[in-house]
Motif scaffolding. Structure first.
Motif, PDB file in Angstrom:
ATOM      1  N   LEU A 119       0.794  -1.225   0.000  1.00 54.31           N
ATOM      2  CA  LEU A 119       0.000   0.000   0.000  1.00 54.31           C
ATOM      3  C   LEU A 119       0.830   1.280   0.000  1.00 54.31           C
ATOM      4  CD1 LEU A 119      -2.789  -1.020   2.545  1.00 54.31           C
ATOM      5  CD2 LEU A 119      -2.879  -1.107   0.033  1.00 54.31           C
ATOM      6  N   ASN A 120       1.953   1.285   0.694  1.00 55.14           N
ATOM      7  CA  ASN A 120       2.757   2.507   0.810  1.00 55.14           C
ATOM      8  C   ASN A 120       4.045   2.472   0.005  1.00 55.14           C
ATOM      9  OD1 ASN A 120       0.876   3.740   2.499  1.00 55.14           O
ATOM     10  ND2 ASN A 120       1.780   2.838   4.331  1.00 55.14           N
ATOM     11  N   LEU A 142       3.310   2.834  -6.136  1.00 56.64           N
ATOM     12  CA  LEU A 142       3.500   1.829  -7.192  1.00 56.64           C
ATOM     13  C   LEU A 142       2.189   1.183  -7.615  1.00 56.64           C
ATOM     14  CD1 LEU A 142       6.742  -0.151  -6.212  1.00 56.64           C
ATOM     15  CD2 LEU A 142       6.505   1.899  -7.620  1.00 56.64           C
ATOM     16  N   ILE A 143       1.219   1.125  -6.693  1.00 55.31           N
ATOM     17  CA  ILE A 143      -0.033   0.427  -7.034  1.00 55.31           C
ATOM     18  C   ILE A 143      -1.027   1.324  -7.768  1.00 55.31           C
ATOM     19  CG2 ILE A 143       0.178  -1.237  -5.160  1.00 55.31           C
ATOM     20  CD1 ILE A 143      -1.929   0.409  -3.615  1.00 55.31           C
ATOM     21  N   THR A 144      -0.729   2.598  -7.942  1.00 57.70           N
ATOM     22  CA  THR A 144      -1.630   3.483  -8.678  1.00 57.70           C
ATOM     23  C   THR A 144      -1.850   2.946 -10.094  1.00 57.70           C
ATOM     24  OG1 THR A 144      -0.922   5.410  -7.414  1.00 57.70           O
ATOM     25  CG2 THR A 144      -1.983   5.832  -9.520  1.00 57.70           C
ATOM     26  N   ASP A 145      -3.117   2.833 -10.479  1.00 55.63           N
ATOM     27  CA  ASP A 145      -3.522   2.332 -11.802  1.00 55.63           C
ATOM     28  C   ASP A 145      -3.219   0.849 -12.015  1.00 55.63           C
ATOM     29  OD1 ASP A 145      -4.626   4.751 -12.663  1.00 55.63           O
ATOM     30  OD2 ASP A 145      -2.688   5.481 -13.384  1.00 55.63           O
ATOM     31  N   LYS A 146      -2.859   0.136 -10.947  1.00 51.73           N
ATOM     32  CA  LYS A 146      -2.622  -1.306 -11.054  1.00 51.73           C
ATOM     33  C   LYS A 146      -3.839  -2.090 -10.562  1.00 51.73           C
ATOM     34  CE  LYS A 146       1.702  -1.124 -12.432  1.00 51.73           C
ATOM     35  NZ  LYS A 146       2.081  -1.571 -13.786  1.00 51.73           N
ATOM     36  N   LYS A 147      -4.115  -3.176 -11.235  1.00 49.94           N
ATOM     37  CA  LYS A 147      -5.156  -4.090 -10.772  1.00 49.94           C
ATOM     38  C   LYS A 147      -4.547  -5.000  -9.704  1.00 49.94           C
ATOM     39  CE  LYS A 147      -7.743  -4.235 -15.119  1.00 49.94           C
ATOM     40  NZ  LYS A 147      -8.189  -5.094 -16.257  1.00 49.94           N
ATOM     41  N   ILE A 148      -5.046  -4.875  -8.496  1.00 50.55           N
ATOM     42  CA  ILE A 148      -4.557  -5.714  -7.403  1.00 50.55           C
ATOM     43  C   ILE A 148      -5.741  -6.221  -6.590  1.00 50.55           C
ATOM     44  CG2 ILE A 148      -2.362  -4.468  -7.237  1.00 50.55           C
ATOM     45  CD1 ILE A 148      -3.495  -3.199  -4.624  1.00 50.55           C
ATOM     46  N   THR A 149      -5.478  -7.161  -5.707  1.00 52.87           N
ATOM     47  CA  THR A 149      -6.497  -7.639  -4.791  1.00 52.87           C
ATOM     48  C   THR A 149      -5.862  -7.926  -3.438  1.00 52.87           C
ATOM     49  OG1 THR A 149      -8.357  -9.167  -4.515  1.00 52.87           O
ATOM     50  CG2 THR A 149      -6.289 -10.109  -5.379  1.00 52.87           C
ATOM     51  N   GLY A 150      -6.703  -8.197  -2.473  1.00 48.22           N
ATOM     52  CA  GLY A 150      -6.268  -8.508  -1.121  1.00 48.22           C
ATOM     53  C   GLY A 150      -7.495  -8.764  -0.271  1.00 48.22           C
ATOM     54  N   GLU A 174      -7.727   4.394  -2.226  1.00 52.23           N
ATOM     55  CA  GLU A 174      -7.211   5.747  -1.982  1.00 52.23           C
ATOM     56  C   GLU A 174      -5.908   6.001  -2.735  1.00 52.23           C
ATOM     57  OE1 GLU A 174      -8.544   7.481   2.351  1.00 52.23           O
ATOM     58  OE2 GLU A 174      -6.698   6.319   2.244  1.00 52.23           O
ATOM     59  N   ARG A 175      -5.110   4.955  -2.857  1.00 48.77           N
ATOM     60  CA  ARG A 175      -3.817   5.072  -3.540  1.00 48.77           C
ATOM     61  C   ARG A 175      -3.968   5.004  -5.065  1.00 48.77           C
ATOM     62  NH1 ARG A 175      -2.706   6.398   1.064  1.00 48.77           N
ATOM     63  NH2 ARG A 175      -1.304   5.291   2.494  1.00 48.77           N
ATOM     64  N   GLY A 176      -5.193   4.851  -5.539  1.00 47.98           N
ATOM     65  CA  GLY A 176      -5.431   4.830  -6.984  1.00 47.98           C
ATOM     66  C   GLY A 176      -5.363   3.464  -7.627  1.00 47.98           C
ATOM     67  N   ALA A 177      -5.327   2.407  -6.814  1.00 43.41           N
ATOM     68  CA  ALA A 177      -5.317   1.049  -7.362  1.00 43.41           C
ATOM     69  C   ALA A 177      -6.706   0.664  -7.862  1.00 43.41           C
ATOM     70  CB  ALA A 177      -4.861   0.052  -6.305  1.00 43.41           C
ATOM     71  N   HIS A 178      -6.740  -0.203  -8.851  1.00 46.06           N
ATOM     72  CA  HIS A 178      -8.006  -0.771  -9.327  1.00 46.06           C
ATOM     73  C   HIS A 178      -8.212  -2.076  -8.571  1.00 46.06           C
ATOM     74  CE1 HIS A 178      -7.961   2.307 -12.360  1.00 46.06           C
ATOM     75  NE2 HIS A 178      -6.833   1.850 -12.887  1.00 46.06           N
ATOM     76  N   PHE A 179      -8.839  -1.960  -7.409  1.00 46.46           N
ATOM     77  CA  PHE A 179      -8.978  -3.109  -6.515  1.00 46.46           C
ATOM     78  C   PHE A 179     -10.030  -4.070  -7.064  1.00 46.46           C
ATOM     79  CE2 PHE A 179     -10.187  -5.523  -2.791  1.00 46.46           C
ATOM     80  CZ  PHE A 179      -8.995  -5.677  -2.103  1.00 46.46           C
ATOM     81  N   GLN A 180      -9.607  -5.302  -7.292  1.00 50.01           N
ATOM     82  CA  GLN A 180     -10.480  -6.337  -7.845  1.00 50.01           C
ATOM     83  C   GLN A 180     -10.866  -7.320  -6.737  1.00 50.01           C
ATOM     84  OE1 GLN A 180     -10.728  -6.193 -11.675  1.00 50.01           O
ATOM     85  NE2 GLN A 180     -10.075  -4.221 -10.870  1.00 50.01           N
TER      86      GLN A 180
END
Length: 225
Positions: free
Chosen positions: A139-140, A149-157, A182-188
């Protein structure tokens, strides 16, 4: 190929008496998959040394998890003598894997030494991988310009719905899904507690404890290429 497996040193939920630690299967199942394919690995933790096991995770084991848990190698290298961050050379690793268990929410997110290690592995083309609460280690993470680093990335958790079902929403310091967005990730995400893992570039992430092998298999596929 070599992978760095990151474990928690946290024994309790904040200042409560409620015990937590590593979710056992998230380390054993992942390491077992690497072992089957001849991939070497090391265990590291923020403080080095002793790694506690979340007692709740012992209720969700199977023969494979327990067989690996009972090996001398796992008990010595992971649980008793995990490496301290300071002795690890990122140049030796092709991927870093953040295990879960609620404990990681206290000692993964704000550890600058751990973040630099992950960033160095990332910069040399390595993979950043996680499962369940291990996403807290992502996250940070920021590049040299201060971008997440996770901005605009598809991630999950581990999802907010899963946190509610686990009965821990009121005691965790933050919600992984919320901060990732909040960090701009595309959370799947998929249905709570169902297997789900995905890859976006150098990121490979899994949603929950049932997604460990799926994460490992995605990483192994990349190692073959």
């Amino acid at each position: 190929m070599k992978v760095l497996i990151v474990l928690t040193n946290t024994t309790h939920y904040g200042d409560t008496e409620d015990a937590t630690g590593l979710w056992l299967g998230e380390a054993t199942e992942f390491a077992a998959e690497l072992q089957k394919h001849g991939i070497s690995y090391d265990y590291v933790s923020p403080n080095g040394g002793y790694v506690p096991i979340d007692p709740r995770s012992m209720k969700y084991t199977n023969e494979e998890i327990m067989d690996f848990y009972n090996t001398t190698d796992f008990k010595q290298r992971a649980l008793a003598n995990s490496l301290p961050l300071e002795v690890v050379d990122p140049k030796n690793y092709d991927a870093i894997y953040f295990t879960g268990g609620h404990g990681v929410m206290w000692d993964f997110p704000n550890n600058d030494t751990l973040h630099k290690l992950a960033l160095d592995i990332y910069k040399q083309g390595g993979y950043i991988t996680s499962v369940c609460h291990g996403v807290a280690g992502l996250l940070n993470l920021q590049d040299d310009a201060g971008n997440y680093l996770i901005t605009d990335k598809k991630i999950t958790g581990f999802t907010t719905s899963e946190e509610i079902l686990a009965g821990k929403k009121s005691v965790v310091p933050f919600l992984n899904e919320h901060v990732a967005k909040e960090r701009g990730a595309h959370f799947q995400k998929r249905r709570p507690y169902s297997e789900f893992a995905l890859q976006d570039g150098q990121f490979i992430t899994g949603q929950n404890p049932f997604s460990v092998k799926a994460v490992a298999k995605l990483l192994l596929e990349n190692f073959k290429n």
